[in-house]
Motif scaffolding. Sequence first.
Motif, PDB file in Angstrom:
ATOM      1  N   ASN A  35       0.807  -1.158  -0.011  1.00 16.30           N
ATOM      2  CA  ASN A  35       0.005  -0.227  -0.036  1.00 16.30           C
ATOM      3  C   ASN A  35       0.807   1.150  -0.019  1.00 16.30           C
ATOM      4  OD1 ASN A  35      -2.828  -1.193   0.752  1.00 16.30           O
ATOM      5  ND2 ASN A  35      -1.179  -2.310   1.990  1.00 16.30           N
ATOM      6  N   TYR A  38       1.149   5.409   0.163  1.00 15.93           N
ATOM      7  CA  TYR A  38       0.455   6.721   0.648  1.00 15.93           C
ATOM      8  C   TYR A  38       1.264   7.778   0.821  1.00 15.93           C
ATOM      9  CZ  TYR A  38      -2.451   2.980   2.974  1.00 15.93           C
ATOM     10  OH  TYR A  38      -3.184   1.912   3.170  1.00 15.93           O
ATOM     11  N   THR A  98       3.475  10.480   2.656  1.00 12.95           N
ATOM     12  CA  THR A  98       3.864  10.459   4.027  1.00 12.95           C
ATOM     13  C   THR A  98       3.172  11.012   5.011  1.00 12.95           C
ATOM     14  OG1 THR A  98       6.294  10.182   3.009  1.00 12.95           O
ATOM     15  CG2 THR A  98       6.051  10.918   5.176  1.00 12.95           C
ATOM     16  N   ASP A  99       2.994  10.322   6.248  1.00 11.55           N
ATOM     17  CA  ASP A  99       2.254  10.872   7.363  1.00 11.55           C
ATOM     18  C   ASP A  99       0.501  11.245   7.234  1.00 11.55           C
ATOM     19  OD1 ASP A  99       4.426  10.755   8.970  1.00 11.55           O
ATOM     20  OD2 ASP A  99       5.144  12.792   8.236  1.00 11.55           O
ATOM     21  N   THR A 100       0.224  10.285   6.237  1.00  9.92           N
ATOM     22  CA  THR A 100      -1.307  10.449   5.917  1.00  9.92           C
ATOM     23  C   THR A 100      -1.664   9.137   5.501  1.00  9.92           C
ATOM     24  OG1 THR A 100      -1.216  10.882   3.585  1.00  9.92           O
ATOM     25  CG2 THR A 100      -0.763  12.595   4.670  1.00  9.92           C
ATOM     26  N   SER A 101      -3.152   9.210   5.417  1.00 11.71           N
ATOM     27  CA  SER A 101      -3.543   7.709   4.651  1.00 11.71           C
ATOM     28  C   SER A 101      -4.228   8.237   3.218  1.00 11.71           C
ATOM     29  CB  SER A 101      -4.745   7.438   5.939  1.00 11.71           C
ATOM     30  OG  SER A 101      -5.776   8.501   5.933  1.00 11.71           O
ATOM     31  N   THR A 102      -3.696   9.134   2.858  1.00 11.13           N
ATOM     32  CA  THR A 102      -4.186   9.394   1.464  1.00 11.13           C
ATOM     33  C   THR A 102      -3.313   8.697   0.489  1.00 11.13           C
ATOM     34  OG1 THR A 102      -4.592  11.686   1.955  1.00 11.13           O
ATOM     35  CG2 THR A 102      -4.108  11.249  -0.416  1.00 11.13           C
ATOM     36  N   ARG A 103      -3.709   7.850  -0.420  1.00 11.87           N
ATOM     37  CA  ARG A 103      -3.069   6.854  -1.289  1.00 11.87           C
ATOM     38  C   ARG A 103      -2.569   7.662  -2.304  1.00 11.87           C
ATOM     39  NH1 ARG A 103      -3.942   1.495  -0.540  1.00 11.87           N
ATOM     40  NH2 ARG A 103      -5.436   1.104   0.592  1.00 11.87           N
ATOM     41  N   LYS A 105       4.922   6.654   1.979  1.00 10.85           N
ATOM     42  CA  LYS A 105       4.834   5.644   3.091  1.00 10.85           C
ATOM     43  C   LYS A 105       4.425   4.311   2.560  1.00 10.85           C
ATOM     44  CE  LYS A 105       1.342   5.696   5.960  1.00 10.85           C
ATOM     45  NZ  LYS A 105       0.490   6.098   7.144  1.00 10.85           N
ATOM     46  N   VAL A 139       3.354   0.399   3.125  1.00 18.88           N
ATOM     47  CA  VAL A 139       2.910  -0.397   3.992  1.00 18.88           C
ATOM     48  C   VAL A 139       2.516  -1.890   3.486  1.00 18.88           C
ATOM     49  CG1 VAL A 139       1.010  -1.063   5.764  1.00 18.88           C
ATOM     50  CG2 VAL A 139       1.765   1.401   5.358  1.00 18.88           C
ATOM     51  N   THR A 167       0.999  -5.577   3.718  1.00 17.44           N
ATOM     52  CA  THR A 167       0.047  -6.356   4.487  1.00 17.44           C
ATOM     53  C   THR A 167      -0.090  -7.628   3.909  1.00 17.44           C
ATOM     54  OG1 THR A 167      -1.715  -5.323   3.259  1.00 17.44           O
ATOM     55  CG2 THR A 167      -1.476  -4.514   5.463  1.00 17.44           C
TER      56      THR A 167
END
Length: 79
Positions: A26, A28, A30-35, A71, A73, A75
């Motif tokens: 995933n 994003y 940096t420092d957000t949840s915005t893709r 960022k 991630v 999973t």
Amino acid sequence: MAVRFNITRAQYLDANGDPYAGGLLNFYETDTSTRLDTYSDNALTTANANPVVADSAGRFGDIFLQGQDYKVVFTDADA
């Protein structure tokens, strides 16, 4: 300017040593949840799905990034 995400050729394995088939990367801001989009080509013309899905061997195809911080991630397929 495009930047290749170099970890794509690595094989992701679970705790049992089995490939993470269907594992997810995933991306994003940096420092957000915005893709943020990633691309399968250096010209940044063909967007990847987000998340990018690993193949049955636990490997990812080509991933090129825009010239900014991301960022990332990882999973598993069940997340």
